[in-house]
Design a protein around this motif. Sequence first.
Motif, PDB file in Angstrom:
ATOM      1  N   LEU A  51       0.849  -1.324  -0.019  1.00 54.14           N
ATOM      2  CA  LEU A  51       0.211   0.097  -0.002  1.00 54.14           C
ATOM      3  C   LEU A  51       0.779   1.417   0.006  1.00 54.14           C
ATOM      4  O   LEU A  51       1.888   1.290   0.479  1.00 54.14           O
ATOM      5  N   PRO A  52       0.193   2.260  -0.716  1.00 59.06           N
ATOM      6  CA  PRO A  52       1.293   3.646  -0.511  1.00 59.06           C
ATOM      7  C   PRO A  52       1.825   4.040   0.697  1.00 59.06           C
ATOM      8  O   PRO A  52       1.124   4.108   1.760  1.00 59.06           O
ATOM      9  N   TYR A  64      -2.999  11.046   3.059  1.00 58.72           N
ATOM     10  CA  TYR A  64      -4.085  10.227   2.437  1.00 58.72           C
ATOM     11  C   TYR A  64      -5.177  10.061   3.310  1.00 58.72           C
ATOM     12  O   TYR A  64      -4.986   9.523   4.423  1.00 58.72           O
ATOM     13  N   CYS A  69      -6.634   6.550  -0.577  1.00 59.20           N
ATOM     14  CA  CYS A  69      -6.046   5.218  -0.806  1.00 59.20           C
ATOM     15  C   CYS A  69      -6.619   4.436  -1.517  1.00 59.20           C
ATOM     16  O   CYS A  69      -6.247   3.502  -2.369  1.00 59.20           O
ATOM     17  N   ARG A  72      -6.647   5.081  -5.029  1.00 59.24           N
ATOM     18  CA  ARG A  72      -5.501   4.410  -5.592  1.00 59.24           C
ATOM     19  C   ARG A  72      -5.611   2.982  -6.146  1.00 59.24           C
ATOM     20  O   ARG A  72      -4.989   2.470  -7.062  1.00 59.24           O
ATOM     21  N   VAL A  96      -9.655  -0.249   3.586  1.00 63.94           N
ATOM     22  CA  VAL A  96      -9.749   0.067   2.223  1.00 63.94           C
ATOM     23  C   VAL A  96     -10.908  -0.610   1.385  1.00 63.94           C
ATOM     24  O   VAL A  96     -11.557  -0.100   0.637  1.00 63.94           O
ATOM     25  N   THR A 178      -1.690  10.635   7.978  1.00 60.23           N
ATOM     26  CA  THR A 178      -2.451   9.590   7.314  1.00 60.23           C
ATOM     27  C   THR A 178      -3.168   8.798   8.253  1.00 60.23           C
ATOM     28  O   THR A 178      -4.502   8.346   8.233  1.00 60.23           O
TER      29      THR A 178
END
Length: 256
Positions: A51-52, A64, A69, A72, A96, A178
């Motif tokens: 994940l980012p 984020y 997220c 993305r 997510v 985040t």
Amino acid sequence: MTEFYDKIAYSKYGNGEKLLLILHGWGCNKELFSSVAEHLSSAYTVVVPDLPGFGESAEPSQPYSVEDCTRRIIDFIKYLGFKKVSLMGHSYGGRVIIKMFSIGVLPFEIERVCLVDAAGIKPKKSLGQHLSLLFYKAGRKVLSLPPFKKLFPDAIDNWRRKRGSADFNSASEVMKKTLVLAVNEDLTKCLKNITAPTLLFWGDKDDATPLSDAKIMEKHIPDAGLVVLEGGSHYSFLENTPFFLRVADSFFLTEN
């Protein structure tokens, strides 16, 4: 072998007609699910991204939200090109997935969902926790006054570290913000939007996302079933992997 898409690192297993995407939790990376991905690759193309901000994936340029997220990851799934997708998510990865069902019309069909010790339920604060938060905010305000900032330039950071979790204290400034955005969003209202059959796998000793969270999810997700690992913690799928894989086989490899 690690591949990349738009600064997102990912590993790919198998070459099935359908996609199983696995999303790890906060502070982890794609390697945590390598044995699970390898096992399920007999029936799916299994893709596990970092994940980012984790593993080999780049941090976002600004903090984020969970929705940021999620979008993305939706773009990433579009890039992979599958029209039928199943999802597995642990902890933050579960956030997510839950959010994905509230984004709007998706360019793919979600067939099945597995949430493993997933996050998303915001706990209610006790009176003691409320008082602790007020004390923290008051202390931060005092330490922000010019005389204190001049005499004790590191005081605010030290104050934050004393209150913050290990995940928070070890994160960069962008990822700290985040994390704050994530833990302050309650996704309970999104659960009713999860239209795919959903497996909940939980450790009954999970002290990060307690079993009570799983029971809330089971209640509000229209088609959900809960499997509890006795003695399991927040990483229940690692503590008894053979059992987890048997449950996953029954869920993912059985025809609707």
